[in-house]
Design a protein around this motif. Sequence first.
Motif, short mmCIF file in Angstrom:
data_model
loop_
_atom_site.label_atom_id
_atom_site.label_comp_id
_atom_site.label_asym_id
_atom_site.label_seq_id
_atom_site.Cartn_x
_atom_site.Cartn_y
_atom_site.Cartn_z
N ASP A 1 -22.02 -29.93 51.46
CA ASP A 1 -22.01 -29.53 52.86
C ASP A 1 -21.63 -30.70 53.78
OD1 ASP A 1 -22.79 -26.97 52.13
OD2 ASP A 1 -24.91 -27.30 52.60
N LEU A 2 -22.09 -31.90 53.45
CA LEU A 2 -21.78 -33.08 54.27
C LEU A 2 -20.30 -33.44 54.19
CD1 LEU A 2 -24.85 -35.38 53.57
CD2 LEU A 2 -24.27 -34.28 55.74
N ASP A 3 -19.68 -33.22 53.04
CA ASP A 3 -18.28 -33.53 52.81
C ASP A 3 -17.92 -34.95 53.29
OD1 ASP A 3 -15.69 -33.06 51.92
OD2 ASP A 3 -15.06 -32.08 53.78
N PRO A 4 -18.60 -35.98 52.71
CA PRO A 4 -18.39 -37.35 53.18
C PRO A 4 -16.99 -37.86 52.85
CG PRO A 4 -19.73 -37.34 51.20
CD PRO A 4 -19.52 -35.91 51.59
N ASP A 5 -16.51 -38.81 53.67
CA ASP A 5 -15.23 -39.44 53.37
C ASP A 5 -15.44 -40.59 52.39
OD1 ASP A 5 -16.21 -41.60 54.87
OD2 ASP A 5 -15.02 -41.10 56.64
N GLN A 6 -14.35 -41.21 51.97
CA GLN A 6 -14.42 -42.25 50.95
C GLN A 6 -15.28 -43.44 51.40
OE1 GLN A 6 -13.25 -41.85 47.92
NE2 GLN A 6 -13.97 -43.84 47.25
N GLY A 7 -15.16 -43.83 52.66
CA GLY A 7 -15.97 -44.94 53.17
C GLY A 7 -17.46 -44.64 53.11
N SER A 8 -17.83 -43.41 53.43
CA SER A 8 -19.24 -43.01 53.37
C SER A 8 -19.76 -43.01 51.94
CB SER A 8 -19.42 -41.62 53.98
OG SER A 8 -19.10 -41.64 55.35
N ILE A 9 -18.93 -42.60 51.01
CA ILE A 9 -19.33 -42.59 49.61
C ILE A 9 -19.51 -44.02 49.10
CG2 ILE A 9 -18.58 -42.02 47.25
CD1 ILE A 9 -17.31 -39.47 48.53
N MET A 10 -18.61 -44.91 49.49
CA MET A 10 -18.73 -46.31 49.09
C MET A 10 -20.01 -46.92 49.67
SD MET A 10 -14.78 -47.64 49.29
CE MET A 10 -15.24 -49.32 48.93
N GLN A 11 -20.29 -46.63 50.94
CA GLN A 11 -21.51 -47.14 51.56
C GLN A 11 -22.74 -46.58 50.87
OE1 GLN A 11 -21.69 -49.51 54.14
NE2 GLN A 11 -23.77 -49.54 53.38
N PHE A 12 -22.70 -45.31 50.53
CA PHE A 12 -23.81 -44.66 49.83
C PHE A 12 -24.08 -45.33 48.49
CE2 PHE A 12 -24.88 -41.58 46.51
CZ PHE A 12 -26.13 -41.16 46.95
N THR A 13 -23.04 -45.58 47.70
CA THR A 13 -23.25 -46.19 46.39
C THR A 13 -23.76 -47.62 46.52
OG1 THR A 13 -20.90 -46.78 46.21
CG2 THR A 13 -21.60 -44.72 45.17
N GLN A 14 -23.27 -48.35 47.52
CA GLN A 14 -23.76 -49.71 47.75
C GLN A 14 -25.23 -49.69 48.15
OE1 GLN A 14 -21.00 -51.29 50.61
NE2 GLN A 14 -19.57 -51.98 49.03
N ASP A 15 -25.59 -48.77 49.05
CA ASP A 15 -26.98 -48.66 49.49
C ASP A 15 -27.88 -48.28 48.31
OD1 ASP A 15 -26.18 -49.25 52.07
OD2 ASP A 15 -26.34 -47.18 52.81
N ALA A 16 -27.42 -47.34 47.49
CA ALA A 16 -28.21 -46.92 46.34
C ALA A 16 -28.42 -48.08 45.37
CB ALA A 16 -27.54 -45.75 45.62
N ALA A 17 -27.38 -48.86 45.14
CA ALA A 17 -27.50 -50.00 44.23
C ALA A 17 -28.45 -51.05 44.80
CB ALA A 17 -26.12 -50.61 43.98
N GLU A 18 -28.33 -51.37 46.08
CA GLU A 18 -29.20 -52.36 46.70
C GLU A 18 -30.65 -51.92 46.68
OE1 GLU A 18 -27.64 -53.15 50.60
OE2 GLU A 18 -25.83 -54.11 49.79
#
Length: 119
Positions: A80-97
């Motif tokens: 539903d959110l349909d995030p763009d590539q930048g949002s997905i990259m930020q999400f994965t970085q946040d999840a890793a941190e």
Amino acid sequence: MTTTKTDTSAAEAQETEAAATATSDGYISVPLQGYEVTKDVQVRLATKWRASALRAANSGDIDRFMEMVLHEDDYETYLDLDPDQGSIMQFTQDAAERSGEALGKSSGPSRSGKAMRRR
């Protein structure tokens, strides 16, 4: 010299925080930005991401990657959110941190500190 609790490294502190904030089934809450809204979704600790999930991400199959790392109740939220590539990259970085890990090169063996002898 004795080591005290105050001497813990930043990485150890992150790992401790991740363990404390993870749910009993190994998920943490991470914000995911969509088209017009940001919502918190439950994602597995990055240290628990399967190799198949990482292969999906590396091959560009983001939907499959997210299906494998998100809690089953939050996959529809991701769609539903349909995030763009930048949002997905930020999400994965946040999840890793938040999991106490850093994305990027592994911390495998390093090169010797000794200079190589030239011939």
